[in-house]
Design a protein around this motif. Structure first.
Motif, PDB file in Angstrom:
ATOM      1  N   TYR A 102       3.713  12.626  -2.689  1.00  0.00           N
ATOM      2  CA  TYR A 102       2.614  11.710  -2.372  1.00  0.00           C
ATOM      3  C   TYR A 102       1.407  11.959  -3.274  1.00  0.00           C
ATOM      4  CZ  TYR A 102       5.375  11.494   1.917  1.00  0.00           C
ATOM      5  OH  TYR A 102       6.404  11.376   2.806  1.00  0.00           O
ATOM      6  N   PRO A 103       0.694  10.880  -3.650  1.00  0.00           N
ATOM      7  CA  PRO A 103      -0.590  11.073  -4.321  1.00  0.00           C
ATOM      8  C   PRO A 103      -1.638  11.527  -3.315  1.00  0.00           C
ATOM      9  CG  PRO A 103      -0.125   8.730  -4.039  1.00  0.00           C
ATOM     10  CD  PRO A 103       1.080   9.475  -3.545  1.00  0.00           C
ATOM     11  N   VAL A 104      -2.630  12.261  -3.785  1.00  0.00           N
ATOM     12  CA  VAL A 104      -3.706  12.757  -2.916  1.00  0.00           C
ATOM     13  C   VAL A 104      -5.022  12.151  -3.409  1.00  0.00           C
ATOM     14  CG1 VAL A 104      -4.875  14.789  -1.998  1.00  0.00           C
ATOM     15  CG2 VAL A 104      -2.441  14.915  -2.588  1.00  0.00           C
ATOM     16  N   ILE A 105      -5.817  11.610  -2.478  1.00  0.00           N
ATOM     17  CA  ILE A 105      -7.096  10.991  -2.853  1.00  0.00           C
ATOM     18  C   ILE A 105      -8.254  11.733  -2.206  1.00  0.00           C
ATOM     19  CG2 ILE A 105      -6.025   8.725  -3.182  1.00  0.00           C
ATOM     20  CD1 ILE A 105      -7.212   7.883  -0.483  1.00  0.00           C
ATOM     21  N   ASP A 106      -9.460  11.559  -2.787  1.00  0.00           N
ATOM     22  CA  ASP A 106     -10.647  12.210  -2.223  1.00  0.00           C
ATOM     23  C   ASP A 106     -11.420  11.223  -1.354  1.00  0.00           C
ATOM     24  OD1 ASP A 106     -11.900  10.502  -3.980  1.00  0.00           O
ATOM     25  OD2 ASP A 106     -12.586  12.069  -5.355  1.00  0.00           O
ATOM     26  N   LEU A 130       4.103  12.714   7.525  1.00  0.00           N
ATOM     27  CA  LEU A 130       4.327  11.599   6.602  1.00  0.00           C
ATOM     28  C   LEU A 130       5.761  11.598   6.064  1.00  0.00           C
ATOM     29  CD1 LEU A 130       2.510   9.293   5.659  1.00  0.00           C
ATOM     30  CD2 LEU A 130       1.956  10.619   3.630  1.00  0.00           C
ATOM     31  N   VAL A 131       6.312  12.784   5.852  1.00  0.00           N
ATOM     32  CA  VAL A 131       7.708  12.890   5.404  1.00  0.00           C
ATOM     33  C   VAL A 131       8.634  12.272   6.449  1.00  0.00           C
ATOM     34  CG1 VAL A 131       9.599  14.487   4.891  1.00  0.00           C
ATOM     35  CG2 VAL A 131       7.343  14.894   3.921  1.00  0.00           C
ATOM     36  N   ARG A 132       8.370  12.573   7.746  1.00  0.00           N
ATOM     37  CA  ARG A 132       9.203  12.010   8.824  1.00  0.00           C
ATOM     38  C   ARG A 132       9.031  10.502   8.932  1.00  0.00           C
ATOM     39  NH1 ARG A 132       7.660  16.943  11.299  1.00  0.00           N
ATOM     40  NH2 ARG A 132       5.863  15.977  12.311  1.00  0.00           N
ATOM     41  N   THR A 162       0.848  -1.190   0.000  1.00  0.00           N
ATOM     42  CA  THR A 162       0.000   0.000   0.000  1.00  0.00           C
ATOM     43  C   THR A 162       0.880   1.235   0.000  1.00  0.00           C
ATOM     44  OG1 THR A 162      -1.661  -1.199   1.286  1.00  0.00           O
ATOM     45  CG2 THR A 162      -1.852   1.199   1.201  1.00  0.00           C
ATOM     46  N   PRO A 163       0.774   2.083  -1.018  1.00  0.00           N
ATOM     47  CA  PRO A 163       1.627   3.269  -1.073  1.00  0.00           C
ATOM     48  C   PRO A 163       1.196   4.314  -0.046  1.00  0.00           C
ATOM     49  CG  PRO A 163       0.031   3.336  -2.838  1.00  0.00           C
ATOM     50  CD  PRO A 163      -0.160   2.012  -2.151  1.00  0.00           C
ATOM     51  N   ALA A 164       2.141   5.144   0.367  1.00  0.00           N
ATOM     52  CA  ALA A 164       1.811   6.263   1.256  1.00  0.00           C
ATOM     53  C   ALA A 164       1.049   7.312   0.454  1.00  0.00           C
ATOM     54  CB  ALA A 164       3.089   6.857   1.828  1.00  0.00           C
ATOM     55  N   TYR A 165      -0.011   7.835   1.049  1.00  0.00           N
ATOM     56  CA  TYR A 165      -0.820   8.837   0.351  1.00  0.00           C
ATOM     57  C   TYR A 165      -1.415   9.810   1.361  1.00  0.00           C
ATOM     58  CZ  TYR A 165      -4.664   5.871   1.951  1.00  0.00           C
ATOM     59  OH  TYR A 165      -5.536   5.163   2.731  1.00  0.00           O
ATOM     60  N   LEU A 166      -1.972  10.878   0.856  1.00  0.00           N
ATOM     61  CA  LEU A 166      -2.653  11.867   1.691  1.00  0.00           C
ATOM     62  C   LEU A 166      -4.075  12.057   1.181  1.00  0.00           C
ATOM     63  CD1 LEU A 166       0.295  14.388   1.875  1.00  0.00           C
ATOM     64  CD2 LEU A 166      -0.733  13.304   3.880  1.00  0.00           C
ATOM     65  N   ARG A 167      -4.937  12.522   2.061  1.00  0.00           N
ATOM     66  CA  ARG A 167      -6.312  12.843   1.662  1.00  0.00           C
ATOM     67  C   ARG A 167      -6.425  14.351   1.458  1.00  0.00           C
ATOM     68  NH1 ARG A 167      -9.770   8.640   2.010  1.00  0.00           N
ATOM     69  NH2 ARG A 167      -9.028   6.803   3.159  1.00  0.00           N
TER      70      ARG A 167
END
Length: 438
Positions: free
Chosen positions: A226-230, A217-219, A201-206
């Motif tokens: 990062y990809p961003v999802i809705d 998340l960087v730390r 599972t890739p790291a992502y942000l909402r």
């Protein structure tokens, strides 16, 4: 978020046992979906290599082949290739054949070559059909002949297909060989799915999260993109350390992200993805499903490593462009310039008996790329080419192709290519190629 009905059906099909028969009606009843939804999902499952549809048999769940086994065919695929009829052993259509044997010899000699997992191609020889099945090999009967009831019954018991085809032995062997050869060429073409980490599972942000979460998340990951999802878990943007500069920690990610990012699917060729990344200056690409759901990410470094690894693998199949160039030899003229010399064969000509424009384009392109590959360790993509045909080139003419570099930059190369016959220029081209460094 719950998967869509379409995704539920694909998960259901993937969970079925290999060899299980499915139908639109069965799936619509089992999952409570419409026939149209079930039909579309089955078609996608067929594209993904999960099922195979055989005439007069139906749709069967098959084992999805690894890319390393792409050149191996299932018996179901053989039926489709040769327009065959399944006489018995339908339960084994999902099995993969190791090799095929042509039964054009005496029985004793023939049986030395028949082993489990083979496909014996033979005419109307009932005894041979039976012994082949007993030895664990499927049977392909040529000439449109039928099998005896005993052979059909044995095939059903052993789950080994007995197939009949109206074609002769030479034709079916050529058709199967051709299908395998086409797959060998496909095997060379790396896809994004070949390098995508499985079960990762890739790291992502909402989009609704804050800039502070980005720094967290960087730390945690030591990454900076990062990809961003809705809310529907669909990719809507990309965010990098550069994007968030100047934003307060409490501000939302959606304000800083790059909207509508470039995305790829698992079926995108790796060369295409690499070209996109280099051309657009992108370090990370999100990999998404048809519904834009995030499946993973690929980095420019990962892509370059995969292409470099593939370059070290042995050649397994030649494309039309390579086949056209097969008869050409490389020499150096008295001025030290590289020259490719070869003869115009009947396969290269058009209806008028002259070198066709398409083949002429292929020859000139291949000559240019071969010269560039020596100067550049990397994959090359032709961006544009302008071709001028000055004179018709007759059958059996011995032509010479002289590629000349006009400009060689870090990312691009511009070339001038001349094709000559009897010291006269018959075709000329200007070509621009884009290099993908490795």
């Amino acid at each position: 978020m719950l998967p869509t009905k379409h995704e539920q059906i694909l998960q259901y099909i993937e969970g079925l046992e290999v060899g299980h028969k499915i139908s639109v009606r069965q799936i619509s009843k089992a999952l409570g979906v419409s026939d149209g939804t079930a039909y579309r999902a089955i078609k996608e499952a067929e594209m993904k290599g999960l099922v195979n549809t055989i005439e007069r048999v139906g749709t069967v769940r098959i084992e999805k082949k690894q890319r390393s086994d792409i050149e191996r065919l299932t018996f179901a695929e053989v039926v489709n290739i040769i327009d065959g009829t399944v006489l018995g052993g339908k339960g084994g259509l999902h099995k993969t054949l190791n090799r095929f044997v042509i039964g054009a010899m005496k029985l004793e000699a023939m049986m030395r070559y028949v082993e489990p997992g083979n496909l014996l191609i033979v005419g109307n020889r009932d005894n041979v059909h039976r012994i082949s099945l007993e030895r664990g090999a499927a049977v392909l009967i040529t000439g449109g002949f039928d099998a005896t009831d005993k052979v059909k019954q044995l095939a059903d018991e052993l789950k080994l297909p007995v197939i009949s085809s109206s074609y002769d032995t030479f034709t079916v062997a050529a058709m199967i060989n051709r299908a395998i050869y086409d797959r060998l060429i496909k095997k060379e073409i790396l896809l994004v799915e070949d390098m995508l980490a499985k079960k990762h599972t890739p790291a992502y942000l909402r989009a609704g999260e804050t800039i502070a979460r980005f720094h967290e998340l960087v730390r945690e990951t030591a990454h900076s993109r990062y990809p961003v999802i809705d809310e529907s878990e669909r990719v809507v943007g990309m965010v990098t350390a550069k994007d968030v500069m100047g934003f307060a920690p409490e501000e939302r990610i959606e304000k800083a992200m790059t909207k509508n990012p470039i995305m790829v699917t698992p079926k995108t060729s790796l060369a295409s993805a690499a070209h996109e990344m280099v051309w657009e200056g992108i370090e990370l690409l999100p990999v998404v499903s048809d519904q834009r759901r995030l499946l993973g990410v690929i980095s420019r470094q990962d892509v370059i490593k995969s292409l470099q690894y593939m370059q070290k693998q042995p050649q397994v199949g030649e494309t039309i462009q390579e086949l056209s160039f097969r008869g050409f030899e490389e020499t150096v003229d008295r001025h030290g310039q590289t020259v490719f010399r070869g003869q115009v064969t009947p396969q290269m000509t058009d209806s008028l008996g002259t070198l066709s424009t398409g083949v002429c384009t292929s020859l000139i392109t291949e000559a240019a790329l071969r010269m560039l590959r020596r100067l550049r360790r990397g994959d090359l993509a032709v961006q544009n080419m302008t071709l001028y045909t000055l004179k018709p080139i007759q059958l059996e003419s011995v032509v010479e192709i002289r590629p000349r570099i006009l400009d060689l930059g870090r990312k691009q190369a511009k070339m001038d290519i001349e094709m000559t016959f009897d010291n006269q220029v018959v075709a000329k081209a200007l070509l621009t190629a884009h290099t993908i460094d490795r």
